[in-house]
Design a protein around this motif. Structure first.
Motif, PDB file in Angstrom:
ATOM      1  N   GLU A  48     -95.879   7.313 -37.187  1.00 15.28           N
ATOM      2  CA  GLU A  48     -94.464   7.416 -36.817  1.00 15.28           C
ATOM      3  C   GLU A  48     -94.327   8.786 -36.198  1.00 15.28           C
ATOM      4  O   GLU A  48     -94.794   9.776 -36.774  1.00 15.28           O
ATOM      5  N   ALA A  49     -93.723   8.888 -35.032  1.00 16.67           N
ATOM      6  CA  ALA A  49     -93.701  10.165 -34.316  1.00 16.67           C
ATOM      7  C   ALA A  49     -92.307  10.470 -33.776  1.00 16.67           C
ATOM      8  O   ALA A  49     -91.543   9.568 -33.433  1.00 16.67           O
ATOM      9  N   VAL A  50     -92.012  11.771 -33.703  1.00 12.61           N
ATOM     10  CA  VAL A  50     -90.768  12.245 -33.108  1.00 12.61           C
ATOM     11  C   VAL A  50     -91.091  13.207 -31.969  1.00 12.61           C
ATOM     12  O   VAL A  50     -92.189  13.741 -31.874  1.00 12.61           O
ATOM     13  N   GLU A  51     -90.098  13.438 -31.144  1.00 11.27           N
ATOM     14  CA  GLU A  51     -90.233  14.336 -30.003  1.00 11.27           C
ATOM     15  C   GLU A  51     -90.127  15.787 -30.449  1.00 11.27           C
ATOM     16  O   GLU A  51     -89.223  16.159 -31.200  1.00 11.27           O
ATOM     17  N   GLY A  52     -91.051  16.598 -29.952  1.00 11.20           N
ATOM     18  CA  GLY A  52     -90.979  18.036 -30.152  1.00 11.20           C
ATOM     19  C   GLY A  52     -90.490  18.714 -28.883  1.00 11.20           C
ATOM     20  O   GLY A  52     -90.298  18.068 -27.857  1.00 11.20           O
ATOM     21  N   ASN A  53     -90.305  20.008 -28.954  1.00 10.66           N
ATOM     22  CA  ASN A  53     -89.813  20.737 -27.785  1.00 10.66           C
ATOM     23  C   ASN A  53     -90.843  20.823 -26.663  1.00 10.66           C
ATOM     24  O   ASN A  53     -90.492  21.149 -25.528  1.00 10.66           O
ATOM     25  N   MET A  54     -92.107  20.496 -26.939  1.00  8.65           N
ATOM     26  CA  MET A  54     -93.153  20.492 -25.907  1.00  8.65           C
ATOM     27  C   MET A  54     -93.574  19.066 -25.535  1.00  8.65           C
ATOM     28  O   MET A  54     -94.592  18.872 -24.884  1.00  8.65           O
ATOM     29  N   GLY A  78     -87.631  19.787 -35.667  1.00 11.38           N
ATOM     30  CA  GLY A  78     -87.011  20.973 -36.272  1.00 11.38           C
ATOM     31  C   GLY A  78     -86.324  21.880 -35.283  1.00 11.38           C
ATOM     32  O   GLY A  78     -85.398  22.606 -35.641  1.00 11.38           O
ATOM     33  N   HIS A  79     -86.733  21.853 -34.028  1.00 10.62           N
ATOM     34  CA  HIS A  79     -86.164  22.785 -33.047  1.00 10.62           C
ATOM     35  C   HIS A  79     -84.675  22.581 -32.840  1.00 10.62           C
ATOM     36  O   HIS A  79     -83.946  23.543 -32.659  1.00 10.62           O
ATOM     37  N   ARG A  80     -84.202  21.354 -32.897  1.00 10.80           N
ATOM     38  CA  ARG A  80     -82.762  21.097 -32.719  1.00 10.80           C
ATOM     39  C   ARG A  80     -81.951  21.356 -33.985  1.00 10.80           C
ATOM     40  O   ARG A  80     -80.732  21.254 -33.970  1.00 10.80           O
ATOM     41  N   PHE A  81     -82.632  21.693 -35.054  1.00 11.31           N
ATOM     42  CA  PHE A  81     -81.969  22.029 -36.313  1.00 11.31           C
ATOM     43  C   PHE A  81     -82.096  23.513 -36.636  1.00 11.31           C
ATOM     44  O   PHE A  81     -81.758  23.929 -37.743  1.00 11.31           O
ATOM     45  N   GLY A  82     -82.582  24.291 -35.695  1.00  9.88           N
ATOM     46  CA  GLY A  82     -82.649  25.748 -35.862  1.00  9.88           C
ATOM     47  C   GLY A  82     -83.526  26.206 -37.010  1.00  9.88           C
ATOM     48  O   GLY A  82     -83.216  27.200 -37.675  1.00  9.88           O
ATOM     49  N   VAL A  83     -84.661  25.528 -37.230  1.00  8.05           N
ATOM     50  CA  VAL A  83     -85.484  25.837 -38.401  1.00  8.05           C
ATOM     51  C   VAL A  83     -86.084  27.242 -38.370  1.00  8.05           C
ATOM     52  O   VAL A  83     -86.481  27.749 -39.423  1.00  8.05           O
ATOM     53  N   ILE A 103     -89.571  15.851 -43.410  1.00  4.77           N
ATOM     54  CA  ILE A 103     -90.763  16.385 -42.744  1.00  4.77           C
ATOM     55  C   ILE A 103     -90.324  17.016 -41.432  1.00  4.77           C
ATOM     56  O   ILE A 103     -89.553  16.408 -40.682  1.00  4.77           O
ATOM     57  N   PHE A 104     -90.841  18.219 -41.155  1.00  2.00           N
ATOM     58  CA  PHE A 104     -90.549  18.865 -39.880  1.00  2.00           C
ATOM     59  C   PHE A 104     -91.727  19.714 -39.453  1.00  2.00           C
ATOM     60  O   PHE A 104     -92.644  19.985 -40.221  1.00  2.00           O
ATOM     61  N   GLY A 105     -91.701  20.136 -38.201  1.00  2.00           N
ATOM     62  CA  GLY A 105     -92.729  20.995 -37.646  1.00  2.00           C
ATOM     63  C   GLY A 105     -92.087  22.181 -36.953  1.00  2.00           C
ATOM     64  O   GLY A 105     -91.173  22.801 -37.481  1.00  2.00           O
ATOM     65  N   HIS A 106     -92.545  22.498 -35.767  1.00  2.00           N
ATOM     66  CA  HIS A 106     -92.005  23.497 -34.850  1.00  2.00           C
ATOM     67  C   HIS A 106     -92.422  24.925 -35.151  1.00  2.00           C
ATOM     68  O   HIS A 106     -92.794  25.647 -34.254  1.00  2.00           O
ATOM     69  N   THR A 107     -92.409  25.361 -36.381  1.00  2.00           N
ATOM     70  CA  THR A 107     -92.692  26.771 -36.687  1.00  2.00           C
ATOM     71  C   THR A 107     -94.191  27.068 -36.734  1.00  2.00           C
ATOM     72  O   THR A 107     -94.573  28.240 -36.721  1.00  2.00           O
ATOM     73  N   HIS A 108     -95.012  26.033 -36.835  1.00  2.00           N
ATOM     74  CA  HIS A 108     -96.470  26.164 -36.946  1.00  2.00           C
ATOM     75  C   HIS A 108     -96.881  26.849 -38.252  1.00  2.00           C
ATOM     76  O   HIS A 108     -98.011  27.297 -38.393  1.00  2.00           O
ATOM     77  N   GLN A 109     -95.959  26.908 -39.227  1.00  2.00           N
ATOM     78  CA  GLN A 109     -96.236  27.550 -40.510  1.00  2.00           C
ATOM     79  C   GLN A 109     -96.009  26.542 -41.639  1.00  2.00           C
ATOM     80  O   GLN A 109     -94.915  26.006 -41.774  1.00  2.00           O
ATOM     81  N   LEU A 110     -97.040  26.329 -42.437  1.00  2.00           N
ATOM     82  CA  LEU A 110     -96.919  25.373 -43.530  1.00  2.00           C
ATOM     83  C   LEU A 110     -95.940  25.877 -44.588  1.00  2.00           C
ATOM     84  O   LEU A 110     -95.739  27.080 -44.751  1.00  2.00           O
ATOM     85  N   GLY A 111     -95.365  24.937 -45.288  1.00  2.00           N
ATOM     86  CA  GLY A 111     -94.477  25.282 -46.392  1.00  2.00           C
ATOM     87  C   GLY A 111     -93.933  24.028 -47.041  1.00  2.00           C
ATOM     88  O   GLY A 111     -93.836  22.977 -46.411  1.00  2.00           O
ATOM     89  N   VAL A 112     -93.577  24.134 -48.303  1.00  2.00           N
ATOM     90  CA  VAL A 112     -92.941  23.035 -49.016  1.00  2.00           C
ATOM     91  C   VAL A 112     -92.027  23.627 -50.070  1.00  2.00           C
ATOM     92  O   VAL A 112     -92.332  24.650 -50.693  1.00  2.00           O
TER      93      VAL A 112
END
Length: 174
Positions: A48-54, A78-83, A103-112
């Protein structure tokens, strides 16, 4: 119920194929954006995939909400949510769909972390990691929901679990 979450491959298609071989037979595979691939790539029949800013294919959804075995998953890049400036908007969107997992991405930094019974997960970038754990060389995550627990493991590109990053959260019941 166990799923895989990965993000930010930036054209590294082969790692997505490798992860399917490392983690076969899971209940879901989630890709949180910035693949730089076409939305009709065969990999996205499994992920399942979503669009990223790239991502420049308008056929990717901006966000998805799906339920697997009673667990509601909300995913956005995550980019449209100002993460980069906090998770409040992303959490509000997840709360709006009664998500158990965001689940989100964008920052390239893991976290939970957990917020009001919702587990919020960034699997990190599998191909271009940044931040404190960049030295791991890229990460993805698996998330397992049981009746009373949510267990999160972060794994390196070769599938090795990074035990010091594993986390458990008590599952809230209504």
């Amino acid at each position: 119920m166990k799923i895989l979450a990965v993000s930010d491959t930036h054209g590294d298609r082969e790692i997505l194929t490798a992860l399917l071989k490392q983690q076969p037979h899971l209940d879901g595979y989630f890709y949180a954006g910035d693949s730089e691939l076409a939305a009709d790539d065969g990999l996205f029949q499994q992920y399942e995939a979503v669009e990223g800013n790239m991502d420049y294919d308008p056929n990717f959804p901006m966000q998805i909400t799906t339920t697997i075995q009673g667990v509601t998953v909300f995913m956005a890049h995550g980019h449209r949510f100002g993460v980069n400036f906090g998770l409040d908007k992303l959490i509000a969107a997840g709360e709006g769909v009664h998500a158990d997992l965001i689940i989100f991405g964008h920052t390239h930094q893991l976290g939970v972390e957990e917020h009001a019974g919702i587990v919020i997960l960034n699997p990190g970038s599998i191909s271009q990691p940044r931040g404190q754990f960049a030295n791991l060389g890229g990460t993805y995550a698996t998330v397992e929901f049981t009746a009373d627990n949510v267990h999160v493991d972060f794994l390196k590109r070769d599938g090795a679990i990074v035990p010091e990053l594993s986390r458990d959260f008590s599952r809230k019941h209504d």
